[in-house]
Design a protein around this motif. Structure first.
Motif, PDB file in Angstrom:
ATOM      1  N   ARG A  14      11.085  32.850   1.495  1.00 42.27           N
ATOM      2  CA  ARG A  14      11.774  33.519   2.609  1.00 42.27           C
ATOM      3  C   ARG A  14      10.833  33.687   3.791  1.00 42.27           C
ATOM      4  O   ARG A  14       9.655  33.991   3.608  1.00 42.27           O
ATOM      5  N   GLU A  15      11.374  33.472   4.971  1.00 39.49           N
ATOM      6  CA  GLU A  15      10.570  33.683   6.175  1.00 39.49           C
ATOM      7  C   GLU A  15      10.301  35.182   6.359  1.00 39.49           C
ATOM      8  O   GLU A  15      11.113  36.020   5.974  1.00 39.49           O
ATOM      9  N   ILE A  16       9.167  35.482   6.954  1.00 36.68           N
ATOM     10  CA  ILE A  16       8.767  36.880   7.168  1.00 36.68           C
ATOM     11  C   ILE A  16       9.396  37.360   8.472  1.00 36.68           C
ATOM     12  O   ILE A  16       9.072  36.855   9.557  1.00 36.68           O
ATOM     13  N   ALA A  17      10.301  38.317   8.361  1.00 37.78           N
ATOM     14  CA  ALA A  17      11.004  38.828   9.541  1.00 37.78           C
ATOM     15  C   ALA A  17      10.354  40.115  10.017  1.00 37.78           C
ATOM     16  O   ALA A  17      10.148  41.051   9.236  1.00 37.78           O
ATOM     17  N   ALA A  18      10.015  40.156  11.291  1.00 34.62           N
ATOM     18  CA  ALA A  18       9.409  41.359  11.865  1.00 34.62           C
ATOM     19  C   ALA A  18      10.476  42.436  12.064  1.00 34.62           C
ATOM     20  O   ALA A  18      11.626  42.131  12.402  1.00 34.62           O
ATOM     21  N   PRO A  19      10.128  43.692  11.860  1.00 39.43           N
ATOM     22  CA  PRO A  19      11.108  44.770  12.046  1.00 39.43           C
ATOM     23  C   PRO A  19      11.371  45.032  13.529  1.00 39.43           C
ATOM     24  O   PRO A  19      10.518  44.754  14.378  1.00 39.43           O
ATOM     25  N   SER A  20      12.526  45.549  13.831  1.00 41.42           N
ATOM     26  CA  SER A  20      12.834  45.953  15.214  1.00 41.42           C
ATOM     27  C   SER A  20      12.648  47.453  15.396  1.00 41.42           C
ATOM     28  O   SER A  20      12.570  47.948  16.520  1.00 41.42           O
ATOM     29  N   GLN A  21      12.584  48.182  14.256  1.00 45.13           N
ATOM     30  CA  GLN A  21      12.391  49.628  14.287  1.00 45.13           C
ATOM     31  C   GLN A  21      11.153  50.014  13.496  1.00 45.13           C
ATOM     32  O   GLN A  21      10.746  49.305  12.570  1.00 45.13           O
ATOM     33  N   CYS A  22      10.555  51.127  13.858  1.00 42.75           N
ATOM     34  CA  CYS A  22       9.382  51.628  13.144  1.00 42.75           C
ATOM     35  C   CYS A  22       9.777  51.967  11.707  1.00 42.75           C
ATOM     36  O   CYS A  22      10.760  52.684  11.487  1.00 42.75           O
TER      37      CYS A  22
END
Length: 293
Positions: free
Chosen positions: A124-132
């Motif tokens: 799975r690709e590593i998805a960056a969060p949009s929220q803290c």
């Protein structure tokens, strides 16, 4: 590798003392000797997951959760992935077999994928969060590396990290209160800012399970020793964004003697200090005048 102790490098030098002396010196090193660092030990393991860690100034960094691997003399289960740009450049995915290296034989990091051609499709690709991940506030991207930052100064994770940093050896050096106890005291509402350390008393500490008389006394003695922390280490301990240890040193050399003096100085005055520009001056002023500080 045949020695019964670890080495991370070696020095080659002229064996003849006369020749060594005749070779002379450079500004910071002798000419008769050369230091070499060995290549860091590298091992392979599986990248099981990625968690996002919130630092003391709000930087949100990816941390690799690894299947345990013994590298550089210790068992490693977590390693840094630096930032989104590094992840993208190395094309690292969750489920990959990765190369793990210890930078300077201290900090483990993921150096890359062992063989991308052997992927099964389950990665799975590593998805960056949009929220803290701590306070759920929106994150902002900063810098060319697109590093993520939480700008909420009341973020619980940042608060705890700043308290741990204040108690660290480089700052106030409150050695008897470790990160686990700082987290527990924070959860109990007793530690929110550095000054709260100095309001703790014996009865309060004894109210916690697993703190007995001797432990409480050691904690209070450690806190008491840290009262004379001095301006340089206090500035380091407050973890002011963009203000490094060198910034703290320069402020002391420029004649500042207390946090109050630095906080009361205007930005123009702060910029008179060597290597302090508008951004650092603004950061110093806003951080020290903040109520939570």
């Amino acid at each position: 590798n045949e020695l019964d102790y670890d080495l991370d490098g070696a020095v080659l030098r002229l064996a003849d003392r006369g020749a060594y002396a005749a070779a002379g010196t450079r500004a910071n090193s002798p000419r008769g000797a050369l230091a070499y660092k060995f290549a860091a030990e590298e091992k392979t393991t599986v990248l099981a997951d990625v968690i996002w860690d919130v630092g003391k100034i709000g930087k949100v960094s990816p941390v690799a959760v690894l299947e345990p691997v013994f590298v550089g003399g210790t068992t490693v289960t977590r390693a840094t992935l630096a930032n989104q740009e590094v992840i993208r450049a190395r094309d690292v995915r969750i489920g990959d077999t990765v190369l793990v290296r210890r930078a300077g034989d201290v900090i483990p990091f993921v150096a890359g994928v062992l063989d991308a051609s052997k992927r099964t499709g389950a990665e799975r690709e590593i998805a960056a969060p949009s929220q803290c991940p701590s306070c759920a506030q929106p994150l902002t991207e900063q810098g060319n590396s697109r590093e993520l930052f939480c700008t909420n100064v009341a973020c619980p994770a940042q608060t705890v990290r700043r308290l741990i940093h204040w108690a660290s050896r480089a700052a106030a050096d409150i050695d008897a209160i470790g990160p686990v106890w700082i987290e527990r005291l924070n959860e109990a509402g007793l530690l929110e800012r550095p000054s709260d350390f100095y309001a703790l008393d014996r009865d309060t500490l004894l109210g916690f399970e697993r703190i007995a008389d001797i432990s409480a006394d050691r904690m209070l003695e450690s806190i008491d020793r840290s009262r004379g922390v001095g301006l340089r280490r206090a500035l380091i301990g407050l973890a002011i964004p963009m203000a490094s240890e060198a910034t703290a040193m320069r402020l002391c050399r420029a004649g500042y003697r207390s946090l109050e003096q630095v906080a009361e100085a205007d930005e123009e005055s702060l910029q008179q200090v060597d290597d302090i520009g508008p951004k650092v001056a603004a950061s110093l002023r806003s951080h020290l005048r903040r109520e939570s500080t």
